[in-house]
Design an enzyme around this catalytic site. Structure first.
Site, PDB file in Angstrom:
ATOM      1  CB  ALA B 200      40.037  20.570  34.125  1.00 16.38           C
ATOM      2  CB  CYS B 329      36.094  35.594  37.466  1.00 11.57           C
ATOM      3  SG  CYS B 329      36.488  33.888  37.059  1.00 11.57           S
TER       4      CYS B 329
END
Lengths: 382, 382
Positions: B200, B329
């Site tokens: 999301a 990440c």
């Protein structure tokens, strides 16, 4: 809206919790892994939360890992400790949450782990002598997984005692503390436990965030792979708003723990007393009416058997009371509670779990007992 | 606050998204697994979200599973499909996100899966002939895992083409669509793909929630065990506010997709043009300046080599621009980008990723190019 007596399933988010979360949905939207100003701002929020969260539990910040909830935490701790330390014996109980039981079953079928269920007494309390025997008998590296407070009947385990036994027999100790974090004082600097997990929404934080405590020195590989977040222990962009909210929720719980405990225990005692007086034959399942040995937040009862047995929750609901039959996580399934079935002293009649929270009132209890009385006398208002 | 050009790392939550989430932090706090009125209300919200979410992607509600994010989704799809269907060959590419690469590495080391990297052309585009060859050569049940849009350089894959090849050779197809969901039209009733995942917070929803699409007929056991949520595919209390918010975010994205695309692509084209004019020797990494074949949200460049190479992001930050070197990440680690290293045509100079979103303006672009020009001429304002 109904009277809410299902606080063991989930709790209402505290207004002050939502307040601290909002900036992380608005202006502070960076990714904490980014090195620029937007990222650093939220990285700082995550690390400040970790420090505060650790302090509140007597842990070191490096021992706290944020997760998506208690279930993920149980899965991670059990699977990754077992893999890393080549665990061959898992000692648990048959009244653990399915997050533990199903994970142990998988370890049994896929990783050649031996599962051993510790004996329980008539009321479902852990038999510590049997636990010691199991630890003695374990042929290899073993892990004990026992919950702190049972989510269905409320039985409390003595985690210091379990921890000491595990220490004596050099076993790992994992504890599902989902029902006790925020409600009981937990000092991880004193309790010998390798991992515990909790979930924010059980102590007035948001859903979708939890934590895993992993004792210093325990070195696991992550369950969820793909990024260096959480110091390589849990990949995936951090749920910052959730983390900040959970930390605030725990802080509020701990600041006002005695006050909340007095209030909530008062409600439980009031309900026990009223039920005893007004519903002859009511059964308190597990240790539910034993104030010392059960969660002050949970009361599990069975009404005298009647043809209404299968409609009790519906009748309560129709009469404005939200309660449950046990674990919300298992309520989608049609099989009865594995916890109730496993405890000898539990009634064979349908179990009803009432679980209390800080927002409940005496009036909630009085009204609920009144409804139960009516249901028993079959003079049900619908 | 800095100009935010790191929308591939995360995006700002849309105000309208937060608005629909708020009731689920306030009055609608039940557990969707509870059968009483508090529970039913939120259960309905989860299932309405699932239906709407599925409709927006051309899927069936029974094919949508809510997760904690893209990384969990990649882990679940890859590991659980491999286990259930006894996959022996995984065909992927070396420029996938680590959520895929690390998971495939684990499957290789723990589940005896053979990993095959498909060839890439000079710009890092999938060589479809080589993919077909790999599919032909696979000796047993195989799975292809190729992302839709690369998060670092922006290369777009033709998922319909990959899907057709997988269909032809009866291979499973998993697609990490984290960078494209909400930004590109995806019609799962037409694309032959067994699983796709999204997150999301990459399309103006909240962090901590994502989804996994799993094609009807694909039957996996869950990665996270312990409850019957998500139709036994993902245990753990649902993050309702997140689920409702993600659904609204996708709805807003799809309603205004053309408008956002025009605006954002305009910014990317403006930046490419300005960089070509004002920074001689600028290199566009991967297919970054190929409008047809790269994400309109991502531009990955290298400046002409200079002694400033290791300080570019810091200089940008000091000058009010938030950009990145690649995947957020991986930014915690000190090793360079595996994506840039794997693509022949990429510059050996430090890569800079600028990623655009609906809230960026022409002025953001002009200012950023101005700062880059100053950095190149070493007349850096700090």
């Amino acid at each position: 809206m109904n009277i809410y007596l299902d606080n063991a399933a989930t709790t209402q988010v505290d207004e002050k919790v939502l307040e601290v979360m909002l900036p992380y949905f608005k202006e502070n939207y960076g990714n904490p892994s980014s090195t620029h100003s937007h990222g650093r701002k939220v990285k700082a929020a995550v690390e400040e939360s970790r420090k505060k969260f650790a302090d509140l539990l007597g842990a070191n910040p490096s021992e706290i890992f944020f997760t998506s909830g208690g279930t993920e935490g149980d899965n991670t701790a059990l699977r990754c400790l077992t893999k890393k330390y080549d665990i061959k014996d898992v000692i648990t109980s048959c009244i653990e949450h399915h997050a533990v039981l199903h994970t142990v079953d998988e370890l049994e079928s896929c990783s050649n782990v031996n599962k051993h269920f510790v004996a329980l007494n008539e009321s479902g309390m852990v038999d510590y002598e049997d636990l010691e025997k199991a630890l003695k008998d374990a042929k290899s590296s073993s892990l004990v997984s026992l919950m702190h407070g049972n989510n269905e009947v409320g039985n409390l385990s003595d985690i210091d005692k379990i921890g000491s036994l595990c220490k004596e027999y050099t076993a790992f100790f994992h504890c599902d503390a989902v029902q006790t974090v925020g409600h009981y004082s937990i000092d991880l600097s004193k309790t010998h436990v390798h991992s515990i997990v909790g979930s924010a929404h059980k102590f007035h934080g948001p859903k979708g965030v939890g934590f895993m405590y992993l004792k210093k020195g325990c070195d696991i590989d992550p369950l969820i792979l793909g990024g260096s977040q959480e110091r390589n222990r849990r990949a995936g962009t951090e749920n910052i708003a959730g983390i900040v909210g959970m930390t605030k929720a725990l802080e509020l719980c701990i600041q006002q723990m005695d006050e909340h405990k007095d209030h909530i225990l008062g409600l439980k005692v009031r309900m026990i007393k009223a039920l005893r007086e007004r519903i002859p034959g009511v059964v308190f399942n597990g240790c539910s009416d034993d104030i010392e040995n059960s969660l002050y937040t949970v009361l599990n009862i069975s009404l005298p058997p009647s043809e209404m047995d299968n409609f009790l929750l519906m009748q309560l609901d129709l009469n404005g009371v939200s309660a449950s039959s046990g674990s919300a996580c298992a309520s989608g399934s049609e099989v009865g509670s594995h916890v109730i079935k496993s405890i000898k002293s539990c009634s064979s009649s349908k179990a009803l779990r009432f679980s209390f929270g800080r927002y409940n009132t005496k009036e909630d209890i009085d009204r609920t007992v009144e409804v139960l009385e009516k249901i028993c006398s079959e003079k049900v208002i619908s």
